[in-house]
Design a protein around this motif. Structure first.
Motif, mmCIF file in Angstrom:
data_model
loop_
_atom_site.group_PDB
_atom_site.id
_atom_site.type_symbol
_atom_site.label_atom_id
_atom_site.label_comp_id
_atom_site.label_asym_id
_atom_site.label_seq_id
_atom_site.Cartn_x
_atom_site.Cartn_y
_atom_site.Cartn_z
ATOM 1 N N ALA A 97 -75.969 -20.699 -1.226
ATOM 2 C CA ALA A 97 -76.822 -20.815 -2.411
ATOM 3 C C ALA A 97 -76.214 -21.782 -3.415
ATOM 4 N N GLY A 98 -74.942 -21.610 -3.689
ATOM 5 C CA GLY A 98 -74.277 -22.463 -4.677
ATOM 6 C C GLY A 98 -74.374 -23.934 -4.317
ATOM 7 N N GLU A 99 -74.181 -24.228 -3.044
ATOM 8 C CA GLU A 99 -74.290 -25.611 -2.582
ATOM 9 C C GLU A 99 -75.672 -26.188 -2.860
ATOM 10 N N ARG A 100 -76.638 -25.323 -2.962
ATOM 11 C CA ARG A 100 -78.025 -25.755 -3.202
ATOM 12 C C ARG A 100 -78.456 -25.540 -4.655
ATOM 13 N N GLY A 101 -77.459 -25.319 -5.512
ATOM 14 C CA GLY A 101 -77.761 -25.186 -6.937
ATOM 15 C C GLY A 101 -78.424 -23.883 -7.295
ATOM 16 N N ILE A 102 -78.121 -22.843 -6.535
ATOM 17 C CA ILE A 102 -78.800 -21.560 -6.725
ATOM 18 C C ILE A 102 -77.790 -20.468 -7.068
ATOM 19 N N ASP A 103 -78.067 -19.803 -8.153
ATOM 20 C CA ASP A 103 -77.287 -18.649 -8.592
ATOM 21 C C ASP A 103 -77.835 -17.405 -7.884
ATOM 22 N N VAL A 104 -76.942 -16.574 -7.378
ATOM 23 C CA VAL A 104 -77.377 -15.334 -6.713
ATOM 24 C C VAL A 104 -77.220 -14.165 -7.684
ATOM 25 N N LEU A 105 -78.339 -13.725 -8.202
ATOM 26 C CA LEU A 105 -78.364 -12.582 -9.114
ATOM 27 C C LEU A 105 -78.643 -11.339 -8.284
ATOM 28 N N VAL A 106 -77.622 -10.547 -8.068
ATOM 29 C CA VAL A 106 -77.811 -9.378 -7.231
ATOM 30 C C VAL A 106 -78.296 -8.203 -8.075
ATOM 31 N N GLU A 107 -79.083 -7.360 -7.447
ATOM 32 C CA GLU A 107 -79.538 -6.138 -8.108
ATOM 33 C C GLU A 107 -79.180 -4.938 -7.235
ATOM 34 N N ILE A 108 -78.491 -3.989 -7.834
ATOM 35 C CA ILE A 108 -78.379 -2.663 -7.231
ATOM 36 C C ILE A 108 -79.165 -1.748 -8.150
ATOM 37 N N ASP A 109 -80.351 -1.416 -7.701
ATOM 38 C CA ASP A 109 -81.296 -0.710 -8.555
ATOM 39 C C ASP A 109 -80.784 0.711 -8.820
ATOM 40 N N THR A 110 -80.716 1.089 -10.110
ATOM 41 C CA THR A 110 -80.254 2.420 -10.533
ATOM 42 C C THR A 110 -81.004 2.821 -11.785
ATOM 43 N N PRO A 111 -81.073 4.086 -12.145
ATOM 44 C CA PRO A 111 -80.681 5.241 -11.330
ATOM 45 C C PRO A 111 -81.761 5.664 -10.334
ATOM 46 N N GLY A 112 -82.994 5.132 -10.465
ATOM 47 C CA GLY A 112 -84.020 5.416 -9.463
ATOM 48 C C GLY A 112 -83.811 4.538 -8.238
ATOM 49 N N HIS A 113 -84.698 4.696 -7.281
ATOM 50 C CA HIS A 113 -84.655 3.862 -6.071
ATOM 51 C C HIS A 113 -83.315 3.953 -5.348
ATOM 52 N N THR A 114 -82.800 5.156 -5.246
ATOM 53 C CA THR A 114 -81.442 5.322 -4.712
ATOM 54 C C THR A 114 -81.329 6.473 -3.713
ATOM 55 N N MET A 115 -82.428 6.953 -3.194
ATOM 56 C CA MET A 115 -82.353 8.113 -2.313
ATOM 57 C C MET A 115 -81.297 7.974 -1.240
ATOM 58 N N ILE A 116 -81.216 6.777 -0.637
ATOM 59 C CA ILE A 116 -80.389 6.629 0.564
ATOM 60 C C ILE A 116 -78.909 6.872 0.280
ATOM 61 N N ILE A 117 -78.501 6.807 -0.983
ATOM 62 C CA ILE A 117 -77.098 7.131 -1.318
ATOM 63 C C ILE A 117 -76.819 8.599 -0.999
ATOM 64 N N HIS A 118 -77.885 9.389 -0.951
ATOM 65 C CA HIS A 118 -77.750 10.801 -0.561
ATOM 66 C C HIS A 118 -77.094 10.958 0.804
ATOM 67 N N GLU A 119 -77.291 9.987 1.674
ATOM 68 C CA GLU A 119 -76.726 10.100 3.021
ATOM 69 C C GLU A 119 -75.195 10.152 2.990
ATOM 70 N N SER A 120 -74.615 9.401 2.070
ATOM 71 C CA SER A 120 -73.139 9.404 1.980
ATOM 72 C C SER A 120 -72.641 10.258 0.823
ATOM 73 N N HIS A 121 -73.435 10.406 -0.188
ATOM 74 C CA HIS A 121 -73.018 11.138 -1.392
ATOM 75 C C HIS A 121 -74.129 12.073 -1.870
ATOM 76 N N PRO A 122 -74.356 13.140 -1.135
ATOM 77 C CA PRO A 122 -75.436 14.045 -1.541
ATOM 78 C C PRO A 122 -75.227 14.605 -2.949
ATOM 79 N N GLU A 123 -73.978 14.652 -3.381
ATOM 80 C CA GLU A 123 -73.710 15.222 -4.705
ATOM 81 C C GLU A 123 -74.265 14.366 -5.842
ATOM 82 N N HIS A 124 -74.575 13.091 -5.543
ATOM 83 C CA HIS A 124 -75.003 12.190 -6.607
ATOM 84 C C HIS A 124 -76.522 11.992 -6.689
ATOM 85 N N VAL A 125 -77.259 12.594 -5.764
ATOM 86 C CA VAL A 125 -78.690 12.262 -5.687
ATOM 87 C C VAL A 125 -79.559 13.508 -5.864
#
Lengths: 571, 571
Positions: free
Chosen positions: A266-294
């Motif tokens: 991306a950088g080579e092409r002049g593109i910034d990578v803005l990552v999103e880890i959506d929180t606190p909703g949209h996180t069910m799958i974290i239950h698979e590793s951390h049921p205590e948090h979901v």
């Protein structure tokens, strides 16, 4: 006197008309002539003067050298025929005259005193320091073309424009519109595309091809909605259990090496990578590793707990969960050079927490409201991100639907409706336009939930390129707030998308907003940007994408693409 | 007594439940067990008993041998994981037991006395002679599976079903549902897919891939809308000037060799190629080579003369034009072994002829009405086709909107509305369902005409697979007319499609009607066909298509595909 006036009129008609069908986005300033000019791709040289001046080639950053190599390859391989009846065969006589000159060189330079940085470094500077401006001259007499800019990023943009000037027929690369003079810079600093890699997974190769296409349209931000309730493909150092249990499979994971690969590309092409880890909703799958948090993970019926299946949200009131989330985001942030990081924050479902005994127990014991707990949770994640130099990005609900403390440099993404941008601006937040009523690429594909055969897409109808193109970034925004509008992006949520249709559902539509936010409201000739003159140029971009292996969709029958205006609704 | 009743109940539960998620279309009769069974793809043999019986291998038609080779390759290469959480890893213990048997052979035979023809020959027999029935038994004990049929075409269908029985994990090919017993035959004789190669062009390779996908869903008719007003890519011997001037380019042409290639490839896959040269409307491009035969060519505004640009229709009142058209179709008919040939006949625009001086002069001089002239024109083309053994096919307007003479064996395609099928049947014509309100794959992609940014698709909204799946072929059809319903097809008009999105806009949606017209209204367990139980099976077909390089679209997030019912609207 009469003669010279006549000459001036002719000069205006033949030199100043911005008639090029090829350029997307349209430059801010453009004049083209009507002189044919050829280019021998195999012999054409792109040189960097600033490297020679300083006497050692290390002054040419490696990614600029690579960009030059890509442009050289595109000039040879695009083989893009002009979109006219007969496919450019009609141009053959024009370019076969012995009087037609051949251009042999594009000479690139940075303006005097410019700091030489790599394109990738320029692409992730703070917004106010980013500079994508360039000037390009292509003389008609066969002398060298010149490209100048303040930055290597500007030179990249200029190379991208240069590539779009050329057509191909019977072995000849040519333009009919020399001389060309362009002075160009973007109207908005944020021009993005968002991809959701959580509903369905996309391998690195698909993302790279998407970055190639983005760069063709001078888009500069890849908003990577990396995770969601359905899967967590992002492997975060120190938190590998989350993707190990939350990715669709061991092969459907983005390792840190994959992320580095994407970020570099991306950088080579002049593109910034803005990552999103959506929180606190949209996180069910974290239950698979951390049921205590979901909370409310896969609760049924899902519609009581979430906007789509599966339900599941981080226990935002839990200090342990807030700490876990902040640490997770902190660790993920190190993977990305961007000055931004999105913590998401859309579609929070209160009932999920109302029904969650642990959340209620914490709220009761601390005397907090849910909103207060949310404020603390978001504060914890944002503090963690700021500690590593990131400016947080959030979805609009965080400022419009909730009463939480947010620092005012937080960037807000407007998605629910284009009508909501003004309210965000009134709260003095910088904003990015991503309205579902204009920019959602997934709309119109019908209901994807099971057992609902008469259901339609929630954001029906399909957003055509031309619907998107009519978006006005300043609608309802006061002059005083205009500076808060950073730009915008088109978005692909992937409930019904996968690598199978990635290119075709995104391109060329996502280039529609690229022109809105680069060119602005006005074309070089002073006329308003409009779908009528845009269509032939967008056809050009689309056909050139196909030539480069990007499976961009046909906007019309080929019959129409080679006969501008003949298929207009009132033609 | 109690014991034997119990055993019977268990037998019903474990052997008779048609639980297989993999089969599409669902066979008419199916019983599956719950015994794991493995298959070693590299050693598995498919044998033809009837060849051995007769003592010489020439009795196995070459295209059946090729079909066997394809099935063998698919068993090795599909590597289709079961769509469950964990991707089939959970099956490993079940199949790693030493008690699990391995099947080594599928033995195929024709029933005694069957005439041995090639698949391709069977595929183009008159409808009443086509026979796609087969029976398939896969024992659980490792003994040979058997496949029997009356025809090689039936054997092909059985091989297709056999391929769908197997999953893959960690190098093992297996089913969990042995024994399997299937007795199968289609409910309707016509199960098609239509592709328009005129609005945008599709190379032979794309058509072949489409035929592969069709065959996976047991579709048996490729309705090839080869030409239209926008382009004429079909090179017809004796009329090569029409494609020379009417194709988009010299490379966007189907030569007779290309047609033979397509017809052969289709035939090998049990698919009849029903070609359409749409007349007398949808023919503007013939003006390029034969201006004398085309009225209102590219007349403006197009909307006064046609339903979409460009306007242009054959001068149906002209004897010379009728003769030209009949000769053209006669010549084209020789390229196709199908018993059918479509002359089109949709969307005729009367104003085009009202404004055409030559047409008016002829009508005046002969004293004919336009309808009478149309009757003569259609009669001429149909007579030409019948002279080479073809039964004509027409669009519904030819019987519902016009008062012309048509022989009653003419097949009528219903497209404007599903409501119109009954009226066609009332006129005692055989019909094929292709209603735009259920089966048009292009709907919902927005307006494609230029300068109409708020315009929507004329047949909005998008037809989801489940909407299509709810179509009832017998709705409003009287019992007495039921025999007139030959079947149906989903259709892709290509104003907004090209090779870029062919797979993704067609698949797996076009398989929706494949099940309607193969399986019929009832599932093997006697329950009505329904979108709830269909979805997991359609996911399976889609993922298997992707494994074979067909870019079928994701219907849901992968999360939902591996968790049946969890993403249903009311789950």
């Amino acid at each position: 006197m009469v003669y010279s006036v006549l000459c001036a009129v002719i000069a205006i008609l033949t030199v100043s008309m911005p008639s090029s069908h090829a350029l997307w986005p349209m430059p801010k300033s453009l004049s083209t002539g009507s002189t044919p000019l050829k280019l021998t791709a195999s012999q054409f040289k792109i040189t960097t003067e600033f490297a020679e001046t300083h006497g050692h080639s290390t002054n040419t950053p490696a990614d600029l050298t690579q960009a030059i190599q890509r442009t050289t390859a595109h000039l040879q391989n695009d083989k893009m025929e002009r979109l006219v009846v007969g496919g450019g065969a009609a141009d053959k006589s024009a370019i076969s005259s012995k009087q037609v000159k051949t251009i042999n060189e594009l000479s690139m330079s940075l303006v005097k005193g410019a700091v030489v940085r790599s394109i990738a470094e320029e692409a992730v500077l703070p917004l106010e320091q980013r500079n994508e401006a360039y000037e390009l001259q292509v003389p008609a007499d066969g002398s060298s073309a010149t490209l100048t800019a303040n930055t290597t990023l500007g030179l990249l943009r200029g190379l991208t424009t240069f590539e779009q000037l050329w057509y191909f027929v019977d072995g000849e690369v040519y333009t009919l519109e020399a001389p060309v003079e362009i002075a160009d810079r973007p109207s908005y600093v944020y021009r993005g595309f968002m991809l959701d890699t959580a509903r369905n997974f996309f391998p690195v190769s698909d993302i790279k091809r998407t970055l190639d296409a983005m760069s063709m349209a001078k888009l500069n931000t890849f908003h990577w909605h990396a995770t969601d309730s359905q899967s967590f493909p992002l492997q975060v150092p120190g938190f590998t259990e989350v993707s190990a249990k939350g990715a669709y499979s061991a092969s459907m994971v983005f390792t840190p090496d994959d992320v580095q690969d994407i970020v570099t590309y991306a950088g080579e092409r002049g593109i910034d990578v803005l990552v999103e880890i959506d929180t606190p909703g949209h996180t069910m799958i974290i239950h698979e590793s951390h049921p205590e948090h979901v909370a409310c993970a896969q609760a049924s019926p899902w519609s009581n707990f979430a906007n789509e299946p599966p339900a599941g949200q981080l226990r935002l009131a839990s200090p342990a969960t807030a700490n876990f989330t902040a640490s997770l985001l902190h660790a993920a942030a190190h993977l990305f050079p961007s000055p931004f990081f999105s913590t998401g924050g859309d579609e929070l479902n209160a009932n999920c927490y109302d029904q969650d005994a642990e959340t209620q127990q914490i709220l009761n014991s601390t005397g907090q409201t849910l909103e207060q707990a949310l404020s603390g949770f978001v504060g914890a994640t944002h503090t963690a991100l700021r500690s590593v130099g990131k400016t947080p990005v959030v979805w609009e609900e965080m400022v419009l639907d909730h009463d939480i403390e947010l620092e005012n440099d937080t960037v807000v993404m407007v998605w629910i409706s284009s009508q909501n941008a003004a309210a965000v601006a009134e709260k003095n937040f910088r904003l990015v336009h991503g309205p579902s009523d204009y920019f959602y690429l997934d709309c119109g594909a019908g209901e994807w939930l099971g057992v609902d055969p008469t259901g339609n897409s929630w954001c029906d109808p399909f957003k055509t390129w031309s619907k998107s193109y009519t978006f006005d970034p300043m609608a309802n925004i006061s002059d005083a707030n205009a500076h808060l509008v950073l730009g915008g992006e088109q978005l692909l949520w992937t409930e019904q998308s996968s690598p199978s249709n990635l290119d075709s559902i995104v391109w060329p539509r996502a280039a529609s907003s690229a022109e809105i936010f680069w060119t602005g409201a006005t074309l070089p000739d002073g006329s308003p940007r409009n779908v009528g003159t845009a269509l032939p140029r967008l056809h050009d971009l689309r056909y050139r994408m196909v030539q480069r292996g990007i499976q961009a969709i046909a906007l019309q029958p080929h019959f129409c693409a080679i006969r501008p205006e003949e298929c207009d609704v009132n033609a």
